[in-house]
Design an enzyme around this catalytic site. Structure first.
Site, short mmCIF file in Angstrom:
data_model
loop_
_atom_site.label_atom_id
_atom_site.label_comp_id
_atom_site.label_asym_id
_atom_site.label_seq_id
_atom_site.Cartn_x
_atom_site.Cartn_y
_atom_site.Cartn_z
CE LYS A 139 -8.58 8.72 2.64
NZ LYS A 139 -7.42 8.17 3.03
CG HIS B 292 -3.10 6.52 3.25
ND1 HIS B 292 -3.61 5.63 2.24
CD2 HIS B 292 -1.78 5.75 3.65
CE1 HIS B 292 -2.81 4.23 2.58
NE2 HIS B 292 -1.18 4.79 2.46
CE1 TYR C 59 -10.70 3.83 1.33
CE2 TYR C 59 -10.89 1.65 -0.14
CZ TYR C 59 -9.89 2.43 0.99
OH TYR C 59 -8.88 1.06 1.37
CG ASP D 22 0.98 1.79 3.50
OD1 ASP D 22 1.53 3.97 3.23
OD2 ASP D 22 -0.16 1.33 3.42
#
Length: 205
Positions: A72, A62, A132, A169
């Site tokens: 992140k 991603h 995250y 995905d």
């Protein structure tokens, strides 16, 4: 806290110092001031995410449009995972390459990745919980993916793991298809954005 660069520029592995005693363990899992020293600008946190995954789950690759992108800071609260940072920046000397770190609830390492880098992980245990810290809120119009099983990227998944992907995905384009469609960020745009963040930090804005 030890902060070391990975093989992909803009990505770092963070190893905290742990203080165990008969009650348990204490550690500093995130130090924005220390991270800013190596990144070159403060790390804003505007959203936190948690995912719980079964063994073999692969999430990613991603990334988000730059500007603004989404940096992140990823840790594993329970279980363990292999965390992957993929260089998706067109024009980068390491374009298409990746690096990985095992994140678990023993060493309690974290991975930081700057805006423009791709992120994926593979869970090694059932019930693996990833946490995250994100620099920007989720923006579906600016979020994209690259197929984590793209052989041109060649992510090395753990032995004996059967990858489990989401339909999104699974349907994500290959790196070449994403580049041809103009979805990937450029190294120039990522460096300019980082420089602007550093400039704003110096000016106090």
């Amino acid at each position: 806290m030890d902060i070391r660069p990975l093989r992909i520029a803009g990505a770092f592995v963070v190893t905290p110092r742990q203080f165990p005693d008969d009650r348990g363990v204490f550690l500093e899992s995130f130090r924005g001031d220390r991270l800013a020293e190596v990144v070159g600008h403060p790390i804003g946190v505007l959203q936190t995410n948690v995912s719980v995954s079964s063994r073999g789950t692969v999430r990613g690759i991603h990334f988000a449009d730059v500007p603004v992108g989404q940096a992140k800071y990823v840790t594993a609260l329970t279980g363990s995972l292999v965390d992957y940072v993929v260089d998706l920046r067109v024009g980068s000397p390491t374009f298409g390459r990746w690096d990985s770190v095992v994140l678990d609830a023993v060493d309690r390492r974290a991975v930081y990745l700057a805006e423009g880098l791709g992120h994926a992980f593979c869970a090694l245990e059932d019930g693996t919980t990833a946490h995250y810290l994100c620099s920007t809120p989720y923006n579906p119009g600016a979020e994209h993916g690259v197929n984590p099983l793209d052989p041109d990227i060649g992510l090395r998944l753990p032995d004996g793991v059967e990858p489990l992907l989401s339909p999104k995905d699974t349907a994500a384009p290959s790196l070449a298809e994403a580049a041809e469609a103009g979805l990937l960020p450029t190294l120039e745009a990522c460096e300019a954005f980082a420089a602007e963040l550093a400039r704003l930090a110096r000016s106090g804005k």
